[in-house]
Design an enzyme around this catalytic site. Structure first.
Site, PDB file in Angstrom:
ATOM      1  N   HIS A  19       7.968  47.009   3.912  1.00 28.85           N
ATOM      2  CA  HIS A  19       8.984  47.887   4.520  1.00 28.85           C
ATOM      3  C   HIS A  19       9.206  49.116   3.639  1.00 28.85           C
ATOM      4  O   HIS A  19       9.268  50.240   4.129  1.00 28.85           O
ATOM      5  CB  HIS A  19      10.334  47.157   4.627  1.00 28.85           C
ATOM      6  CG  HIS A  19      10.389  46.020   5.597  1.00 28.85           C
ATOM      7  ND1 HIS A  19      10.771  44.749   5.226  1.00 28.85           N
ATOM      8  CD2 HIS A  19      10.147  45.955   6.926  1.00 28.85           C
ATOM      9  CE1 HIS A  19      10.755  43.958   6.285  1.00 28.85           C
ATOM     10  NE2 HIS A  19      10.373  44.657   7.330  1.00 28.85           N
ATOM     11  N   LYS A  43      21.149  35.512  16.772  1.00 34.17           N
ATOM     12  CA  LYS A  43      19.950  35.114  16.023  1.00 34.17           C
ATOM     13  C   LYS A  43      20.369  34.754  14.598  1.00 34.17           C
ATOM     14  O   LYS A  43      20.918  35.607  13.886  1.00 34.17           O
ATOM     15  CB  LYS A  43      18.963  36.290  16.013  1.00 34.17           C
ATOM     16  CG  LYS A  43      17.604  35.955  15.452  1.00 34.17           C
ATOM     17  CD  LYS A  43      16.686  37.169  15.590  1.00 34.17           C
ATOM     18  CE  LYS A  43      15.544  37.107  14.590  1.00 34.17           C
ATOM     19  NZ  LYS A  43      14.835  38.375  14.468  1.00 34.17           N
ATOM     20  N   ARG A  92       1.021  46.132  11.252  1.00 35.40           N
ATOM     21  CA  ARG A  92       0.127  45.446  10.315  1.00 35.40           C
ATOM     22  C   ARG A  92      -1.162  45.101  11.063  1.00 35.40           C
ATOM     23  O   ARG A  92      -2.005  45.947  11.271  1.00 35.40           O
ATOM     24  CB  ARG A  92       0.807  44.202   9.751  1.00 35.40           C
ATOM     25  CG  ARG A  92       1.978  44.516   8.824  1.00 35.40           C
ATOM     26  CD  ARG A  92       2.829  43.311   8.574  1.00 35.40           C
ATOM     27  NE  ARG A  92       3.326  42.774   9.836  1.00 35.40           N
ATOM     28  CZ  ARG A  92       4.168  41.756   9.967  1.00 35.40           C
ATOM     29  NH1 ARG A  92       4.575  41.121   8.893  1.00 35.40           N
ATOM     30  NH2 ARG A  92       4.577  41.361  11.154  1.00 35.40           N
ATOM     31  N   SER A 130       8.370  38.930   6.182  1.00 41.59           N
ATOM     32  CA  SER A 130       9.627  38.406   5.644  1.00 41.59           C
ATOM     33  C   SER A 130       9.644  36.882   5.763  1.00 41.59           C
ATOM     34  O   SER A 130      10.150  36.186   4.878  1.00 41.59           O
ATOM     35  CB  SER A 130      10.815  38.990   6.404  1.00 41.59           C
ATOM     36  OG  SER A 130      10.856  40.375   6.255  1.00 41.59           O
TER      37      SER A 130
HETATM   38  O1  PNS Z   1      12.353  43.428  12.311  1.00 40.70           O
HETATM   39  P1  PNS Z   1      12.358  43.029  13.748  1.00 40.70           P
HETATM   40  O2  PNS Z   1      13.122  41.734  13.945  1.00 40.70           O
HETATM   41  O3  PNS Z   1      10.980  42.988  14.359  1.00 40.70           O
HETATM   42  O4  PNS Z   1      13.200  44.187  14.525  1.00 40.70           O
HETATM   43  C1  PNS Z   1      13.454  44.080  15.903  1.00 40.70           C
HETATM   44  C2  PNS Z   1      14.459  45.143  16.385  1.00 40.70           C
HETATM   45  C3  PNS Z   1      15.743  45.093  15.592  1.00 40.70           C
HETATM   46  C4  PNS Z   1      13.832  46.511  16.236  1.00 40.70           C
HETATM   47  C5  PNS Z   1      14.727  44.866  17.917  1.00 40.70           C
HETATM   48  O5  PNS Z   1      15.067  43.528  18.074  1.00 40.70           O
HETATM   49  C6  PNS Z   1      15.834  45.732  18.507  1.00 40.70           C
HETATM   50  O6  PNS Z   1      15.684  46.924  18.634  1.00 40.70           O
HETATM   51  N1  PNS Z   1      16.946  45.101  18.907  1.00 40.70           N
HETATM   52  C7  PNS Z   1      18.076  45.789  19.504  1.00 40.70           C
HETATM   53  C8  PNS Z   1      18.246  45.407  20.977  1.00 40.70           C
HETATM   54  C9  PNS Z   1      17.453  46.330  21.887  1.00 40.70           C
HETATM   55  O7  PNS Z   1      17.591  47.539  21.872  1.00 40.70           O
HETATM   56  N2  PNS Z   1      16.580  45.727  22.712  1.00 40.70           N
HETATM   57  C10 PNS Z   1      15.767  46.422  23.692  1.00 40.70           C
HETATM   58  C11 PNS Z   1      14.503  47.010  23.114  1.00 40.70           C
HETATM   59  S1  PNS Z   1      13.234  45.872  22.947  1.00 40.70           S
END
Ligand code: PNS
Length: 161
Positions: A19, A43, A92, A130
């Site tokens: 990151h 979550k 990745r 992670s």
């Molecule tokens: O590190 P991650 O868990 O892959 O990140 C995921 C994240 C936070 C980018 C995604 O879950 C997110 O944007 N959540 C907010 C809810 C949202 O906007 N959902 C609709 C788009 S998919």
């Protein structure tokens, strides 16, 4: 010239060197980056939101144009609130692609003005996640090459906070 603002969203549970590498590279391209740490009561995370924020802040404190915040709800709405024009995500392996593609297209459907920009991981971090970092730490393995010093300190001993 208009300020180029981007957001770099994620769970950051915890932040890894992968990151940090992407944030460092993106910080050279954008005027300002908001690192948006997901607050998701549905979550269960390994680290609390407060701790994830603290670890992210400490890991990017050497970068001047970064702000670290939490967000909940829709990412596109958070992006609008901070006037961001781009979402930064790291890629990745090919296995990331489907998830990222779906997320990018969904966000684009909700806000056509918001672009998702992918940074290819440095090969050094292409395998890093992670989840594995937490697993290795809990099982007593060495994670010093994988995470910033603050995370290493927190995970040493392999115990959940
Ligand atoms: O590190 P991650 O868990 O892959 O990140 C995921 C994240 C936070 C980018 C995604 O879950 C997110 O944007 N959540 C907010 C809810 C949202 O906007 N959902 C609709 C788009 S998919």
């Amino acid at each position: 010239m208009k300020n180029k603002i981007a957001i770099c969203p994620g769970s950051f549970d915890p932040i890894t060197n992968g990151h940090v590498d992407i944030i460092e590279r993106a910080s050279k391209i954008f005027d300002k980056i908001f690192i948006a740490v997901l607050e998701n009561p549905d979550k269960e995370s390994f680290f609390s939101l407060t701790e994830r924020l603290r670890l992210v802040k400490s890991s990017v404190s050497h970068l001047k144009n970064i702000e670290v915040e939490s967000f909940h709800g829709l990412l596109v709405e958070y992006a609008r609130r901070v006037s961001a024009k781009a979402i930064i995500r790291g890629l990745r392996a090919v296995s990331d692609f489907e998830y990222e593609f779906q997320m990018a297209l969904t966000n684009r459907k909700m806000d056509a003005e918001l672009e998702t920009i992918f940074f290819m991981t440095d090969h050094k971090y292409s395998y890093l996640s992670s989840s594995y970092v937490k697993q290795i730490a809990v099982l007593g393995g060495d994670i010093k090459d994988f995470v910033p010093p603050a995370v290493l300190k927190k995970l040493k001993g392999g115990k959940k906070q």
